[in-house]
Motif scaffolding. Structure first.
Motif, short mmCIF file in Angstrom:
data_model
loop_
_atom_site.label_atom_id
_atom_site.label_comp_id
_atom_site.label_asym_id
_atom_site.label_seq_id
_atom_site.Cartn_x
_atom_site.Cartn_y
_atom_site.Cartn_z
N ARG A 115 -15.93 -3.52 0.61
CA ARG A 115 -14.64 -3.47 1.32
C ARG A 115 -14.08 -4.88 1.57
O ARG A 115 -12.87 -5.07 1.57
CB ARG A 115 -14.80 -2.68 2.61
N ASP A 173 -10.42 -5.37 0.42
CA ASP A 173 -9.40 -5.54 1.46
C ASP A 173 -8.76 -6.92 1.41
O ASP A 173 -7.63 -7.11 1.86
CB ASP A 173 -10.01 -5.30 2.86
N ARG A 176 -8.36 5.88 7.42
CA ARG A 176 -9.50 6.77 7.21
C ARG A 176 -9.05 8.23 7.15
O ARG A 176 -9.60 9.04 6.39
CB ARG A 176 -10.52 6.59 8.35
N ARG A 220 0.50 2.32 2.63
CA ARG A 220 0.74 1.38 3.73
C ARG A 220 2.09 1.67 4.40
O ARG A 220 2.20 1.69 5.61
CB ARG A 220 0.68 -0.07 3.23
N ARG A 250 -6.55 -7.39 -2.51
CA ARG A 250 -5.45 -6.51 -2.93
C ARG A 250 -4.11 -7.24 -2.80
O ARG A 250 -3.98 -8.19 -2.00
CB ARG A 250 -5.44 -5.24 -2.07
N ASP A 291 -3.90 -6.21 8.75
CA ASP A 291 -2.60 -6.85 8.49
C ASP A 291 -1.71 -6.78 9.73
O ASP A 291 -0.49 -6.77 9.61
CB ASP A 291 -1.88 -6.12 7.33
O1 DC Z 1 -11.12 -0.80 10.38
P1 DC Z 1 -11.77 0.22 9.48
O2 DC Z 1 -13.03 -0.28 8.86
O3 DC Z 1 -11.95 1.54 10.15
O4 DC Z 1 -10.69 0.46 8.31
C1 DC Z 1 -10.94 1.29 7.19
C2 DC Z 1 -10.22 0.74 5.97
O5 DC Z 1 -8.80 0.80 6.17
C3 DC Z 1 -10.51 -0.72 5.66
O6 DC Z 1 -11.52 -0.87 4.67
C4 DC Z 1 -9.21 -1.30 5.20
C5 DC Z 1 -8.16 -0.34 5.65
N1 DC Z 1 -7.26 -0.90 6.66
C6 DC Z 1 -6.16 -1.59 6.21
O7 DC Z 1 -6.00 -1.78 5.02
N2 DC Z 1 -5.24 -2.07 7.10
C7 DC Z 1 -5.40 -1.89 8.42
N3 DC Z 1 -4.46 -2.34 9.26
C8 DC Z 1 -6.56 -1.21 8.90
C9 DC Z 1 -7.48 -0.74 8.00
#
Ligand code: DC
Length: 228
Positions: free
Chosen positions: A179, A183, A38, A108, A186, A130
């Protein structure tokens, strides 16, 4: 050696609330990795870039310094180039940006080192998408939390209302659905349960019920050797 717990699952499954409660009960450090994505998303949004502009986003990375600290009550605060952005990163517009930039492998790997270092130096409960599959594949306990999109949207809507964020249940469900697809489809580190993860569907459960179930798993792990 640190004892680490990985918690993954889709948006609104209760990961952060439950992980924070577990951390407090068992004296672990809670690490919210979504907050890191974020923070990157917020920087990109503030710079007026489209969230899919991969080249643009990657070119901004050297200018982004993401740091974390814990306040006196143990709550994780996010710092973006020294500025505390902990509240701003929760705004719905930032969620979409976080999800979009998190699909970029460069973003990432930009955050991976920080996540692993935290787990090397502390016993953590870390939540994200992940953690069990990529960030901490050797975590002694892996939990995958899920619930129906409607249940998750309802909880998220109530949370946002309490924070005074103006939104509608329809908008929150749309955000969750967007999302979820993003998520989990991808190519880079998609959301999926890690091998050996305990899968918990919290649909219809009270927070207390889910907390009890997870507490039992965590207690057994912390009491019982390396949990492997
Ligand atoms: O947990 P969150 O909803 O605050 O996370 C925001 C975005 O970050 C979520 O849509 C996907 C990404 N995210 C990610 O790809 N890998 C993570 N380990 C944590 C979050």
């Amino acid at each position: 050696m640190s004892k680490n717990i990985a918690v993954d699952g889709p948006s609104g499954a209760g990961k952060s609330t439950l992980s924070r409660m577990i951390a407090r009960k068992f004296g672990l450090i809670y690490v919210d990795t979504g907050a890191m994505y974020r923070t990157v998303g917020l920087y990109v949004l503030r710079h007026g870039l489209d969230s899919h502009d991969k080249e643009g986003v990657v070119s901004l990375l050297p200018d982004i310094h993401v740091a974390m600290r814990y306040d006196d009550s143990g709550v994780q605060r996010m710092l973006l180039n020294g500025e505390d952005v902990s509240e701003e990163i929760r705004l719905p517009g930032v969620s979409i940006y976080a999800s979009d930039v998190s699909a970029m492998p460069e973003v990432r790997s930009f955050l991976l080192h920080m996540q692993r270092k935290l787990a090397e130096e502390n016993s953590v409960i870390m939540d994200g998408r992940d953690i069990g599959t990529v960030v901490l594949p050797d975590a002694g306990l892996k939990i995958f939390l899920s619930a129906t999109p409607e249940d998750r949207a309802r909880r998220r809507y109530e949370e946002l209302l309490l924070k005074g964020v103006e939104t509608t249940p329809e908008d929150v469900l749309r955000d969750i659905n967007y999302r979820d697809v993003n998520d989990s489809t991808r190519a880079a580190a998609p959301l999926r349960p890690a091998e050996g993860a305990v899968i918990l569907d919290t649909t219809g459960n009270t927070l207390e019920e889910s907390f009890e179930t997870i507490s039992r798993l965590v207690k057994a792990y912390l009491d019982g050797g390396d949990g492997e």
